[in-house]
Motif scaffolding. Structure first.
Motif, mmCIF file in Angstrom:
data_model
loop_
_atom_site.group_PDB
_atom_site.id
_atom_site.type_symbol
_atom_site.label_atom_id
_atom_site.label_comp_id
_atom_site.label_asym_id
_atom_site.label_seq_id
_atom_site.Cartn_x
_atom_site.Cartn_y
_atom_site.Cartn_z
ATOM 1 N N SER A 42 18.931 42.244 42.043
ATOM 2 C CA SER A 42 18.234 41.936 43.285
ATOM 3 C C SER A 42 19.157 41.280 44.305
ATOM 4 O O SER A 42 18.828 41.198 45.482
ATOM 5 C CB SER A 42 17.031 41.025 43.020
ATOM 6 O OG SER A 42 17.477 39.763 42.554
ATOM 7 N N SER A 43 20.328 40.809 43.876
ATOM 8 C CA SER A 43 21.281 40.194 44.794
ATOM 9 C C SER A 43 22.141 41.272 45.429
ATOM 10 O O SER A 43 22.815 42.021 44.745
ATOM 11 C CB SER A 43 22.191 39.211 44.050
ATOM 12 O OG SER A 43 21.442 38.140 43.559
ATOM 13 N N VAL A 44 22.079 41.345 46.730
ATOM 14 C CA VAL A 44 22.876 42.309 47.483
ATOM 15 C C VAL A 44 23.677 41.532 48.518
ATOM 16 O O VAL A 44 23.166 40.621 49.162
ATOM 17 C CB VAL A 44 21.977 43.355 48.177
ATOM 18 C CG1 VAL A 44 22.799 44.328 48.990
ATOM 19 C CG2 VAL A 44 21.148 44.106 47.151
ATOM 20 N N TYR A 45 24.955 41.885 48.679
ATOM 21 C CA TYR A 45 25.835 41.195 49.603
ATOM 22 C C TYR A 45 26.418 42.196 50.576
ATOM 23 O O TYR A 45 26.772 43.303 50.208
ATOM 24 C CB TYR A 45 26.964 40.487 48.845
ATOM 25 C CG TYR A 45 26.414 39.597 47.762
ATOM 26 C CD1 TYR A 45 25.865 38.366 48.078
ATOM 27 C CD2 TYR A 45 26.372 40.030 46.446
ATOM 28 C CE1 TYR A 45 25.314 37.559 47.094
ATOM 29 C CE2 TYR A 45 25.823 39.234 45.460
ATOM 30 C CZ TYR A 45 25.296 37.998 45.790
ATOM 31 O OH TYR A 45 24.745 37.218 44.816
ATOM 32 N N ALA A 46 26.531 41.803 51.831
ATOM 33 C CA ALA A 46 27.106 42.666 52.858
ATOM 34 C C ALA A 46 28.560 42.280 53.053
ATOM 35 O O ALA A 46 28.877 41.123 53.282
ATOM 36 C CB ALA A 46 26.339 42.516 54.164
ATOM 37 N N PHE A 47 29.446 43.237 52.966
ATOM 38 C CA PHE A 47 30.881 43.046 53.178
ATOM 39 C C PHE A 47 31.233 43.811 54.434
ATOM 40 O O PHE A 47 31.051 45.014 54.512
ATOM 41 C CB PHE A 47 31.644 43.540 51.953
ATOM 42 C CG PHE A 47 33.029 44.073 52.202
ATOM 43 C CD1 PHE A 47 33.944 43.367 52.944
ATOM 44 C CD2 PHE A 47 33.419 45.279 51.660
ATOM 45 C CE1 PHE A 47 35.215 43.865 53.142
ATOM 46 C CE2 PHE A 47 34.686 45.782 51.844
ATOM 47 C CZ PHE A 47 35.584 45.074 52.597
ATOM 48 N N THR A 48 31.704 43.111 55.448
ATOM 49 C CA THR A 48 32.034 43.752 56.712
ATOM 50 C C THR A 48 33.542 43.721 56.887
ATOM 51 O O THR A 48 34.130 42.647 56.970
ATOM 52 C CB THR A 48 31.361 43.018 57.884
ATOM 53 O OG1 THR A 48 29.974 42.932 57.617
ATOM 54 C CG2 THR A 48 31.576 43.747 59.186
ATOM 55 N N GLY A 62 37.314 42.035 49.789
ATOM 56 C CA GLY A 62 35.887 42.345 49.770
ATOM 57 C C GLY A 62 35.298 42.254 48.377
ATOM 58 O O GLY A 62 34.221 41.674 48.186
ATOM 59 N N ALA A 63 35.994 42.803 47.400
ATOM 60 C CA ALA A 63 35.512 42.731 46.014
ATOM 61 C C ALA A 63 35.505 41.283 45.540
ATOM 62 O O ALA A 63 34.547 40.821 44.906
ATOM 63 C CB ALA A 63 36.386 43.596 45.110
ATOM 64 N N TRP A 64 36.546 40.552 45.856
ATOM 65 C CA TRP A 64 36.639 39.140 45.472
ATOM 66 C C TRP A 64 35.510 38.347 46.116
ATOM 67 O O TRP A 64 34.845 37.545 45.470
ATOM 68 C CB TRP A 64 37.995 38.595 45.888
ATOM 69 C CG TRP A 64 38.365 37.227 45.410
ATOM 70 C CD1 TRP A 64 37.607 36.342 44.697
ATOM 71 C CD2 TRP A 64 39.621 36.591 45.617
ATOM 72 N NE1 TRP A 64 38.312 35.189 44.454
ATOM 73 C CE2 TRP A 64 39.557 35.316 45.018
ATOM 74 C CE3 TRP A 64 40.797 36.967 46.260
ATOM 75 C CZ2 TRP A 64 40.632 34.429 45.042
ATOM 76 C CZ3 TRP A 64 41.860 36.084 46.286
ATOM 77 C CH2 TRP A 64 41.775 34.836 45.673
ATOM 78 N N SER A 65 35.258 38.601 47.411
ATOM 79 C CA SER A 65 34.221 37.830 48.099
ATOM 80 C C SER A 65 32.828 38.125 47.546
ATOM 81 O O SER A 65 31.986 37.228 47.466
ATOM 82 C CB SER A 65 34.268 38.077 49.608
ATOM 83 O OG SER A 65 33.945 39.405 49.927
ATOM 84 N N ALA A 66 32.576 39.358 47.130
ATOM 85 C CA ALA A 66 31.275 39.693 46.528
ATOM 86 C C ALA A 66 31.100 38.955 45.205
ATOM 87 O O ALA A 66 30.035 38.408 44.922
ATOM 88 C CB ALA A 66 31.159 41.195 46.315
ATOM 89 N N CYS A 67 32.150 38.921 44.407
ATOM 90 C CA CYS A 67 32.100 38.209 43.124
ATOM 91 C C CYS A 67 31.946 36.704 43.364
ATOM 92 O O CYS A 67 31.132 36.042 42.732
ATOM 93 C CB CYS A 67 33.382 38.504 42.339
ATOM 94 S SG CYS A 67 33.423 37.753 40.711
ATOM 95 N N LEU A 87 24.665 31.417 54.630
ATOM 96 C CA LEU A 87 25.909 31.155 53.918
ATOM 97 C C LEU A 87 26.830 32.358 54.096
ATOM 98 O O LEU A 87 26.375 33.494 54.258
ATOM 99 C CB LEU A 87 25.648 30.862 52.432
ATOM 100 C CG LEU A 87 25.621 32.002 51.428
ATOM 101 C CD1 LEU A 87 26.982 32.150 50.790
ATOM 102 C CD2 LEU A 87 24.618 31.698 50.343
ATOM 103 N N ALA A 88 28.126 32.097 54.088
ATOM 104 C CA ALA A 88 29.102 33.176 54.275
ATOM 105 C C ALA A 88 30.404 32.829 53.557
ATOM 106 O O ALA A 88 30.744 31.659 53.394
ATOM 107 C CB ALA A 88 29.380 33.395 55.756
ATOM 108 N N VAL A 89 31.095 33.876 53.127
ATOM 109 C CA VAL A 89 32.418 33.735 52.529
ATOM 110 C C VAL A 89 33.358 34.651 53.307
ATOM 111 O O VAL A 89 33.114 35.857 53.422
ATOM 112 C CB VAL A 89 32.419 34.125 51.031
ATOM 113 C CG1 VAL A 89 33.830 34.114 50.480
ATOM 114 C CG2 VAL A 89 31.521 33.196 50.238
ATOM 115 N N ASP A 90 34.393 34.068 53.864
ATOM 116 C CA ASP A 90 35.439 34.824 54.546
ATOM 117 C C ASP A 90 36.699 34.703 53.702
ATOM 118 O O ASP A 90 37.138 33.583 53.407
ATOM 119 C CB ASP A 90 35.697 34.261 55.946
ATOM 120 C CG ASP A 90 34.516 34.464 56.862
ATOM 121 O OD1 ASP A 90 34.394 35.570 57.399
ATOM 122 O OD2 ASP A 90 33.704 33.528 57.027
ATOM 123 N N ILE A 91 37.231 35.843 53.303
ATOM 124 C CA ILE A 91 38.467 35.830 52.517
ATOM 125 C C ILE A 91 39.523 36.603 53.287
ATOM 126 O O ILE A 91 39.268 37.683 53.815
ATOM 127 C CB ILE A 91 38.261 36.418 51.103
ATOM 128 C CG1 ILE A 91 37.286 35.546 50.310
ATOM 129 C CG2 ILE A 91 39.602 36.539 50.377
ATOM 130 C CD1 ILE A 91 37.099 35.946 48.859
#
Length: 148
Positions: A42-48, A62-67, A87-91
């Motif tokens: 049910s957890s979905v993350y958007a990687f832009t 992108g893969a790292w930030s999703a994990c 919340l957001a993660v920028d890598i």
């Protein structure tokens, strides 16, 4: 650990929780990918991404930030902390050189608006301890973890 002397390129990503389903490719040279967590469908993350043809460094970020964002969710759940919806993660992953050697380095920028700073930092660092990508890079590349 050998440090980069000259950065050749930087792959940047911005990952946020998302309620959209499937994958979509946006216009204007942007790539928008829906990522999911294997432990919680049910957890979905958007990687832009910022390029229509992403670099390997951008895909890795992108893969790292999703994990990593999934790890933030796990830590918050364990600690009974409600995460902010924005919340957001920028890598950023740099490809660079030191002499003739090619190297990577990374910066993780975590935004947990509305949480007390000590709580946000504790969650970010605990997530870094359990994220498999963070474990794989630890001691192998220079990584900075910043809580904004």
């Amino acid at each position: 650990m050998t440090k980069i002397q000259k950065v050749l390129l930087t792959g940047k990503t911005h990952t946020t929780p998302s309620q959209r389903e499937g994958a979509a490719r946006g216009g204007e040279g942007r790539l928008d990918i829906q990522l999911s967590s294997p432990h919680d469908k049910s957890s979905v993350y958007a990687f832009t991404a910022v390029q229509s043809h992403p670099t390997a460094e951008q895909l890795f970020a992108g893969a790292w930030s999703a994990c990593y964002i999934a790890a933030i969710g796990l830590v918050a759940k364990e600690r009974n902390v409600t995460l902010p919806p924005d919340l957001a993660v920028d890598i950023e992953v740099d490809l660079g050189m030191n002499g003739n050697a090619y190297l990577l380095q990374a910066r993780l920028n975590v935004s947990l608006p509305g949480l007390p700073r000590d709580t946000a930092e504790a969650i970010a660092h605990a997530a870094d301890e359990i994220c498999p990508y963070s474990k794989a890079t630890r001691g192998n590349i220079d990584v900075a973890l910043n809580v904004l």
